[in-house]
Scaffold this motif. Sequence first.
Motif, mmCIF file in Angstrom:
data_model
loop_
_atom_site.group_PDB
_atom_site.id
_atom_site.type_symbol
_atom_site.label_atom_id
_atom_site.label_comp_id
_atom_site.label_asym_id
_atom_site.label_seq_id
_atom_site.Cartn_x
_atom_site.Cartn_y
_atom_site.Cartn_z
ATOM 1 N N LYS A 40 0.741 -1.410 -0.023
ATOM 2 C CA LYS A 40 0.030 0.036 -0.225
ATOM 3 C C LYS A 40 0.807 1.127 0.143
ATOM 4 O O LYS A 40 0.421 2.168 -0.821
ATOM 5 C CB LYS A 40 -0.785 -0.037 1.463
ATOM 6 C CG LYS A 40 -1.671 -1.236 1.583
ATOM 7 C CD LYS A 40 -2.514 -1.265 2.662
ATOM 8 C CE LYS A 40 -2.057 -1.456 4.042
ATOM 9 N NZ LYS A 40 -1.228 -2.721 4.249
ATOM 10 N N THR A 41 1.735 1.363 0.976
ATOM 11 C CA THR A 41 2.677 2.499 1.071
ATOM 12 C C THR A 41 3.431 2.584 -0.201
ATOM 13 O O THR A 41 3.765 3.579 -0.624
ATOM 14 C CB THR A 41 3.482 2.400 2.244
ATOM 15 O OG1 THR A 41 2.682 2.333 3.334
ATOM 16 C CG2 THR A 41 4.529 3.615 2.231
ATOM 17 N N SER A 42 4.075 1.421 -0.757
ATOM 18 C CA SER A 42 4.771 1.413 -2.079
ATOM 19 C C SER A 42 3.861 1.912 -3.400
ATOM 20 O O SER A 42 4.325 2.918 -3.877
ATOM 21 C CB SER A 42 5.355 0.059 -2.594
ATOM 22 O OG SER A 42 5.852 -0.393 -1.401
HETATM 23 N N1 LIG Z 1 12.815 -0.002 -0.233
HETATM 24 C C1 LIG Z 1 12.546 -1.428 -0.131
HETATM 25 N N2 LIG Z 1 13.307 -2.538 -0.340
HETATM 26 C C2 LIG Z 1 13.198 -3.755 -0.068
HETATM 27 N N3 LIG Z 1 11.786 -4.042 0.131
HETATM 28 C C3 LIG Z 1 10.834 -3.016 0.236
HETATM 29 C C4 LIG Z 1 11.158 -1.731 0.058
HETATM 30 N N4 LIG Z 1 9.950 -0.958 0.414
HETATM 31 C C5 LIG Z 1 9.062 -2.005 0.427
HETATM 32 N N5 LIG Z 1 9.494 -3.206 0.507
HETATM 33 C C6 LIG Z 1 8.770 -4.440 0.820
HETATM 34 O O1 LIG Z 1 7.679 -4.472 0.023
HETATM 35 C C7 LIG Z 1 6.648 -4.770 0.600
HETATM 36 C C8 LIG Z 1 5.521 -3.975 0.560
HETATM 37 O O2 LIG Z 1 5.836 -3.000 1.492
HETATM 38 P P1 LIG Z 1 4.901 -1.854 1.849
HETATM 39 O O3 LIG Z 1 5.294 -0.682 2.842
HETATM 40 O O4 LIG Z 1 4.521 -0.848 0.628
HETATM 41 O O5 LIG Z 1 3.427 -2.523 2.506
HETATM 42 P P2 LIG Z 1 2.218 -1.807 3.203
HETATM 43 O O6 LIG Z 1 0.997 -2.609 2.588
HETATM 44 O O7 LIG Z 1 2.390 -0.383 3.239
HETATM 45 O O8 LIG Z 1 2.755 -2.452 4.580
HETATM 46 P P3 LIG Z 1 2.164 -1.782 6.172
HETATM 47 O O9 LIG Z 1 0.480 -2.223 6.160
HETATM 48 O O10 LIG Z 1 2.740 -2.802 6.948
HETATM 49 O O11 LIG Z 1 2.458 -0.637 6.011
HETATM 50 C C9 LIG Z 1 7.011 -5.327 2.173
HETATM 51 O O12 LIG Z 1 7.391 -6.781 1.903
HETATM 52 C C10 LIG Z 1 8.395 -4.550 2.369
HETATM 53 O O13 LIG Z 1 9.128 -5.266 2.831
#
Ligand SMILES: Nc1ncnc2c1ncn2[C@@H]1O[C@H](COP(=O)(O)OP(=O)(O)OP(=O)(O)O)[C@@H](O)[C@H]1O
Length: 247
Positions: A40-42
């Motif tokens: 989501k954050t990505s």
């Molecule tokens: N810069 C990076 N390098 C390596 N892996 C990454 C990086 N950024 C994100 N990830 C990986 O990508 C995946 C998605 O991360 P993201 O933060 O986008 O998820 P999210 O849905 O926002 O999670 P949360 O609800 O915990 O905030 C995770 O497995 C994270 O470890």
Amino acid sequence: MLSTRRLTWKIGEVAIVDHVSIDLAEGEFLAVIGPNGAGKTSLFNLISGLRRPTDGSVTLAGHDITRLAPHRRARRGLGRTFQSSSVFGSLTVAANVRLAVQARRGGSVRPFPLPRADRDIAERAERVLWRVGLDHRAGTLAGTLAHGEKRKLEIALLLAGEPKVLLLDEPMAGVSAEDVPGLVALIKTLTRDERRSVLMVEHHMDVVLDLADRVAVMHHGALLICDTPDVVMADRTVQEAYLGEKL
Ligand SMILES: Nc1ncnc2c1ncn2[C@@H]1O[C@H](COP(=O)(O)OP(=O)(O)OP(=O)(O)O)[C@@H](O)[C@H]1O
């Protein structure tokens, strides 16, 4: 208003965001949910320009912004809050907002004062503070605000940029239960009364169901479903994606 098409971000062979296509209409509230690490954050990082996608595109009001730097996207009306606070704690609430207004107007540090411009900035900052209900806190050091008020200040900083589309990343994080309704009411007026479009990542399902016109569910980087809250909550694949986690 905002669209992504097959938006993808890979690290090596691993797709962190995997061919995500979403459309956000003017005045629409779309919540993005998904288990921890779903991407989501990505996705927000790709939309706001913090990360460059490996593939796919982002358009804002019909313009392709895929290659634009974050500040240029902001200029075009895309505003974002962050999970971690972007507030200057040692400045007053009013000074924080004045800086954000100045940044929006392309203000640089000036060698001599321009009283008229400064007055315009101060007035705009006052209006924004009133808008979020923090006018009575103008002289308070931002670092001393409670979590709920700090979130309101973050929204004020966002509004200072006059965005058409707001990306809110967990706006309720750290907010105490009694402050949640006030914050929800504020966020609601941004779309319902002001026709701004909102894309929000939020873990609190009661907040999501209260605010969202539609809910997008991410799992392992991909979009599982994007539909009305009723349809999403009843969906089997969504329930399976959350297996072992609280929805
Ligand atoms: N810069 C990076 N390098 C390596 N892996 C990454 C990086 N950024 C994100 N990830 C990986 O990508 C995946 C998605 O991360 P993201 O933060 O986008 O998820 P999210 O849905 O926002 O999670 P949360 O609800 O915990 O905030 C995770 O497995 C994270 O470890």
